[in-house]
Design a protein around this motif. Structure first.
Motif, PDB file in Angstrom:
ATOM      1  N   PRO A 357       0.817  -1.231   0.000  1.00  0.00           N
ATOM      2  CA  PRO A 357       0.000   0.000   0.000  1.00  0.00           C
ATOM      3  C   PRO A 357       0.843   1.271   0.000  1.00  0.00           C
ATOM      4  O   PRO A 357       0.375   2.327  -0.419  1.00  0.00           O
ATOM      5  N   VAL A 362       0.058   2.781  -6.402  1.00  0.00           N
ATOM      6  CA  VAL A 362      -0.066   1.331  -6.364  1.00  0.00           C
ATOM      7  C   VAL A 362      -1.311   0.853  -7.120  1.00  0.00           C
ATOM      8  O   VAL A 362      -1.333  -0.247  -7.675  1.00  0.00           O
ATOM      9  N   PHE A 393      -2.992  -5.682   1.743  1.00  0.00           N
ATOM     10  CA  PHE A 393      -4.048  -4.695   1.608  1.00  0.00           C
ATOM     11  C   PHE A 393      -5.272  -5.007   2.467  1.00  0.00           C
ATOM     12  O   PHE A 393      -5.864  -4.097   3.030  1.00  0.00           O
ATOM     13  N   GLU A 401     -10.154   2.217   2.616  1.00  0.00           N
ATOM     14  CA  GLU A 401      -9.851   2.552   1.232  1.00  0.00           C
ATOM     15  C   GLU A 401      -8.892   1.533   0.626  1.00  0.00           C
ATOM     16  O   GLU A 401      -9.076   1.034  -0.497  1.00  0.00           O
ATOM     17  N   VAL A 402      -7.866   1.229   1.415  1.00  0.00           N
ATOM     18  CA  VAL A 402      -6.850   0.286   0.974  1.00  0.00           C
ATOM     19  C   VAL A 402      -7.466  -1.093   0.779  1.00  0.00           C
ATOM     20  O   VAL A 402      -7.222  -1.764  -0.230  1.00  0.00           O
TER      21      VAL A 402
ATOM     22  N   VAL B  22      -4.098   6.112  -0.795  1.00  0.00           N
ATOM     23  CA  VAL B  22      -3.544   4.982  -1.504  1.00  0.00           C
ATOM     24  C   VAL B  22      -3.519   5.285  -2.996  1.00  0.00           C
ATOM     25  O   VAL B  22      -4.459   5.823  -3.563  1.00  0.00           O
ATOM     26  N   GLY B  23      -2.374   4.970  -3.581  1.00  0.00           N
ATOM     27  CA  GLY B  23      -2.256   5.151  -5.012  1.00  0.00           C
ATOM     28  C   GLY B  23      -1.919   6.565  -5.437  1.00  0.00           C
ATOM     29  O   GLY B  23      -1.719   6.831  -6.614  1.00  0.00           O
ATOM     30  N   LYS B  24      -1.864   7.500  -4.473  1.00  0.00           N
ATOM     31  CA  LYS B  24      -1.561   8.887  -4.848  1.00  0.00           C
ATOM     32  C   LYS B  24      -0.141   9.225  -4.394  1.00  0.00           C
ATOM     33  O   LYS B  24       0.362   8.640  -3.428  1.00  0.00           O
TER      34      LYS B  24
END
Lengths: 747, 336
Positions: A357, A362, A393, A401-402, B22-24
């Motif tokens: 994460p 990702v 995760f 969210e993860v 997440v992902g940012k």
């Protein structure tokens, strides 16, 4: 360049423009004058070439003017001006770096002009401009050359495809990319190729090959250019096509306007133009649809390409690309793997490092992983990845969210290779639907519904659902083994058969009702109605809603009704199970026979194939969505068929149930509304818009704006009228309003 | 109460943790400085702080640049006069040398104002001939440009410059690369005696003067002048070469000494672009005569005969030209 003001007399004396005009009107009589100017040009050229860097502004100006003159009349004196094109090319090749910008532009423009007058050919022009485009340090010159090159290529391909020229240029571009892999010059090859691809001037495999080589370059910019082309080039092409066909002309409106407005040459011309455009569009509509393959399909040896890309840019630890660009490359590699079902095993172990994460972006990695999975990937290769995602995760400790992103990613992967999941893990993951967070719940439910369909045994009994349990018992739901494929055939052909039958039925009904002659009917039965051949010809039929609904409602189950009935019977009457099964098999065989008969006895026209594709897609959507809102359906339709999985897809469930921030809400509300830089009423904005479009204000508006002093006299006179006069006016008003106002509207 | 609440919030702000998503990408720190840009040059607005420039060298230079770029005709003429003054002074004050001066001033050859052109000719006459000689080729380029200029005034003024050039450096003028054939081209185009574009010139009139339709034709005076200068040009070109005085060391100088003249091996054209027939150099008399006979004798003779028949000043000038031609031809015969 400092320009000196020319005195009036001198202007008359040395006016090259008027000379040009005269020469073009009567080239023969002005040969001597032109020859003089040719000599002057030559002298000026000598002066210039002797010291191009330090030429005085006066000289440059003079040379500029003479170049312009000669270029405009060069086609009239071909023997005198034979060396002119060579002169310009030499000048540009040798001195483009130090030339005065204006003069440089003029030289380029003159060369293009010569091309347009057919003094030189396209190949020689492009081979001159291209090396300069690649090597010049000047940004403006590059921009100029780029537009000129593109426009020349467009023009020479406008009437008919100029294969020889295209091949030459493609070879030049290919060589540019492959000759020096470390230089950034290849960026121009990618830019030009992409632009021509977008405009559908180049649609074959060769430009794809150029882009492929660009992807394998060592220079980051060039690589990104190539990769972006494969990821977005086709979408861009489609958008361009939509755009060009979008602007419709309302011929009736134009005609109506020309009837009302004052007749002038300009308006007549405008009408003719509109007519021409409409005709052109008609022709375009009727023209056979160009069968354009997507760039990803035109790649030669995708396996080798994907492997090379992966090894060179991703696996190589010495590679210093930025994360964004690495992700782009990864997207391309995984798209190739997913689309062509390639086997790049090292790719999956490479992924392990990035599936945490904390990794930046990702979700893009997760999306790429899902993209890279297909039915021919060994489940062993993917299973550890799924386990890793689940561990990293999806846990109570992780943010909701993860967890949602992780679950969704697992679902996307499992959808493509269901065998990669183990039972305990699945059961554990499915239990997350009891979470408090909506996103997590949705993601877990998605996973569950996926396995209900493909592999219900893995789920706990109570979670299997009714349909899956029934399907399991009847043996209809079977797990597909690794590497198992459907039997060969045309996918969705049964849908087409059904559609055709319906159409026939409908026509027969209509014929009965109308009492039409038999001849046409027999023609229809053959299925070779000439109007059915073209793709567009059936559009009118499709647009009528009845046809659509009939298809979609029946194909909801994706199973022909004939085979459905006996199955339910066999379920209810357990004793003659064997009999029933036999019967079912027979029926299925008959059905298959009938379906295959269509493919073997008749030729599928392009129209049929197009219809088939449409039906297939519709059935797929209906199956996936069940009865969903039309908005969602539209969204699904809008999605490009070959679009891969994106990071947004992975992030989607996490956004569910989240409150939007105020900024987002404001942005959403503002969407599609006129922009408001200052505080203004809606009406004021509308008025400004109208004004900007060159439209006039209303009569009311004009009356309101009229100068007070112009109206005051009339207002006073009105008050002083006699009674009789007032009466007369009022009577006239009534009479006028009855006859339709001053303009006699309605009469 | 409100203010204290606000203060509390402000204080809190410093210790709030940026939210990670997440992902940012990680949000940038508040003190982050973007250093990714690169600058190729730095512009200084004030380049110099000192403003006094009464230095004579500076003054000369400023006048020179004024002569070239000045806006008004008078300004340019006056600046030229100043420069001429400085050069003619004893000792001459010319800080940039004749070469630099020529580079700057030659474009003025086709200046719009007659006064400037006259002044320019005056200035050129002051220049020391020995320093002009190495630059003949360059001057000739401008002369040729001026000879084919659209404006008649500029054409005739350019002839003056050519005349001056023939005076101070006649041999160099006719023997430099392009000096012979290209100049002849320009002459023929000026006079309209042109075989290569003859097809369009077949219309007969009483005069064979070039049918220039642009600008004002000056009549026979200009034409006379053109023929005169052509005659002078041909005279110089066909002049019998003086035998070089006997120099006992010449042989050894040739072998062991470095040549003193600039670009001594010009005729080999080692570093320039390949020359065509027009821009080739014709260093000696015989080669000039040969190429003249080959390309121009017929055209010029024909033109000359026509001009002779016209009589008057033009006719006289044409007979002078005839004399120059026969002399050149005659001595060629004598030489053979």
């Amino acid at each position: 360049m400092v320009k000196r003001k020319v005195a009036a007399l001198e202007k008359v004396d040395a006016d090259l423009v008027s000379l040009q005009y005269k020469i073009r009107r009567d080239p023969k009589s002005y040969t001597q004058e032109f020859y003089d100017q040719w000599l002057a040009y030559d002298a000026q050229r000598q002066i210039f070439i002797s010291a191009p860097a330090t030429a005085s502004s006066d000289d440059v100006k003079k040379f500029h003017d003479l170049v312009d003159l000669v270029a405009h009349v060069a086609d009239l004196y071909p023997d005198l001006t034979a060396p002119y094109a060579t002169h310009l090319k030499d000048l540009l090749n040798r001195h483009h770096a130090i030339l005065d910008p204006e003069l440089r532009e003029k030289v380029v423009g003159s060369l293009v002009l010569l091309r347009r007058k057919d003094v030189i050919d396209s190949t020689s022009l492009l081979t001159t401009l291209f090396p300069i485009l690649v090597s010049t340090p000047s940004k403006t010159l590059r921009a100029l050359l780029y537009t000129k090159i593109i426009s020349d290529l467009r023009e020479s391909n406008s009437k008919a495809t100029n294969h020889r020229l295209n091949r030459t240029i493609q070879t030049v571009l290919h060589n540019l990319v492959t000759s020096d892999r470390t230089s950034s010059k290849g960026i121009w090859a990618t830019r030009i190729t992409r632009e021509l691809w977008r405009r559908q001037i180049w649609t074959d495999a060769k430009p794809c090959d150029v882009m492929k080589e660009a992807c394998l370059s060592d220079n980051e910019k060039v690589v990104v250019g190539g990769v972006r082309f494969f990821l977005g080039g086709d979408k861009e092409r489609e958008e361009m096509e939509d755009e060009s066909s979008g602007d419709e002309v309302d011929l009736r409106k134009v005609k109506h306007q020309s009837g009302i407005n004052k007749k002038s040459k300009k308006r007549a011309k405008a009408y003719e133009k509109a007519l021409d455009k409409v005709k052109r569009q008609e022709r375009k509509k009727k023209a056979p649809h160009p069968l354009n393959f997507s760039a990803l399909h035109l790649i030669h040896d995708p396996q080798g390409f994907a492997e090379q890309l992966f090894q060179k840019h991703l696996q190589n630890t010495k590679n210093k690309f930025s994360l964004d660009n690495k992700l782009l490359v990864l997207q391309l590699v995984t798209r190739l793997v997913g689309l062509h079902k390639l086997t790049v095993l090292s790719l999956y172990s490479w992924f392990v490092r990035y599936l945490t994460p904390k990794q930046a972006q990702v979700t893009s990695f997760l999306a790429s992983l899902a993209q890279a999975t297909h039915s021919l990937v060994p489940p062993d290769a993917i299973e550890p990845l799924i386990v890793k995602i689940a561990n990293e995760f999806v846990s109570e400790a992780a943010a909701s969210e993860v967890a949602a992103a992780g679950l969704n990613a697992i679902r996307e992967v499992a959808m493509r290779q269901p065998l990669a999941m183990n039972e305990t893990l699945l059961q554990d993951l499915v239990l997350y639907q009891r979470s408090k967070d909506k996103g997590v719940v949705m993601a877990a439910k998605g996973l569950q519904s996926l396995y209900r369909e493909v592999y219900p045994e893995m789920l706990q009994k109570k979670l299997r659902g009714k349909a899956a349990t029934i399907g399991l018992r009847s043996g209809e739901v079977k797990l597909r083994k690794f590497g198992e494929e459907d039997e060969g055939g045309i996918e969705g052909l049964e849908l087409l058969v059904k559609y055709k039958e319906e159409q026939k039925q409908k026509r027969a009904d209509q014929a009965q009702a109308d009492g039409e002659d038999k001849e046409k009917d027999s023609d229809d039965e053959d299925g070779f109605n000439s109007s059915d051949w073209e793709v567009g010809s059936e559009d009118s039929d499709d647009d009528s809603e009845s046809g659509w609904i009939a298809v979609s409602s029946e194909s909801e189950d994706d199973e022909p009704p004939a085979s459905k009935r006996p199955r339910t019977k066999s379920e209810s009457e357990a004793p003659d199970l064997v009999d029933g099964e036999d019967k079912e098999k027979e029926d299925a065989a008959a059905e298959a026979d009938r379906v295959s008969k269509l493919a073997t006895t008749s030729i599928l026209t392009p129209a049929d194939l197009a219809k088939l594709q449409e039906l297939r897609r519709q059935a797929q959507i209906d199956k996936a969505m069940g009865t969903t809102t039309s908005r969602k359906k539209k969204e699904l339709l809008a999605k490009h068929i070959e679009d891969g999985v994106t990071a947004e897809d992975i992030e989607l469930p996490a956004t569910l149930g989240k409150k939007t921030t105020k900024e987002e809400r404001v942005a959403l509300a503002k969407e599609g509304k006129p922009s408001r830089e200052e505080h203004k009423s809606t009406q004021a904005i509308r008025k400004a818009k109208k004004e900007a479009e060159g439209k006039s204000s209303t009569n009311k508006e004009k009356a309101r704006k009229k100068n007070f002093l112009m109206t005051v006299g009339k207002a006073r006179a009105k008050n002083k009228r006699s009674l009789v006069d007032t009466q007369k006016t009022l009577r006239a008003h009534i009479a006028r309003s009855k006859s339709g106002g001053r303009r006699r509207n309605g009469l | 109460m409100g203010s204290s609440n606000k203060k509390k919030k402000e204080k809190k702000k410093d210790f709030q943790k940026a939210k990670l998503k997440v992902g940012k990408a990680k949000p940038k720190a508040s003190n982050f400085t973007d250093t990714s840009f690169k600058s190729k040059s730095v512009v200084v607005n004030q380049q110099t702080l000192s403003t006094e420039g009464s230095d004579p060298i500076e003054q000369f230079k400023s006048n020179l640049s004024l002569a070239v770029t000045g806006k008004s005709d008078n300004q340019r003429r006056d600046a030229l006069a100043y420069v001429a003054n400085q050069i003619s002074a004893k000792p001459p004050n010319n800080p940039i040398g004749t070469a630099g001066l020529l580079t700057k001033l030659l474009p003025l050859l086709s200046d719009g104002s007659a006064a400037v052109r006259t002044q320019l000719l005056k200035l050129f006459r002051i220049l020391p001939p020995s320093e002009v000689k190495p630059h003949v080729e360059k001057i000739l380029m401008y002369v040729r440009g001026g000879m084919t200029h659209l404006s008649n005034d500029i054409r005739s003024d350019t002839l003056n410059i050519l005349e001056w050039l023939l005076e101070v450096a006649g041999d160099e003028t006719v023997s430099c690369p392009g000096g012979w054939l290209k100049t002849l081209n320009s002459f023929s185009s000026m006079l309209g005696w042109n075989p290569s574009v003859g097809s369009a010139m077949t219309t007969k009139g009483w005069t064979l003067a070039a049918k220039t339709t642009l600008g004002s034709t000056k009549g026979p005076e200009a034409r006379t002048r053109q023929i005169q200068v052509l005659a002078r040009f041909l005279q110089v070109g066909f002049k019998a070469e003086d035998p070089a005085p006997h120099d006992p060391t010449a042989y050894w100088d040739n072998i062991y000494r470095l040549p003193r003249a600039p670009n001594p091996f010009a005729y080999l054209n080692l570093f320039g672009t390949p020359r065509d027939e027009d821009s080739e150099m014709y260093p000696d008399r015989t080669s000039r005569q040969r190429i003249f006979d080959m390309k121009w004798r017929i055209a010029i003779s024909a033109g000359m005969e026509g001009a002779k028949k016209e009589g008057g000043a033009v006719g006289r000038a044409a007979s002078a030209l005839d004399r120059a031609l026969t002399e050149g031809h005659g001595s060629q015969d004598a030489g053979l």
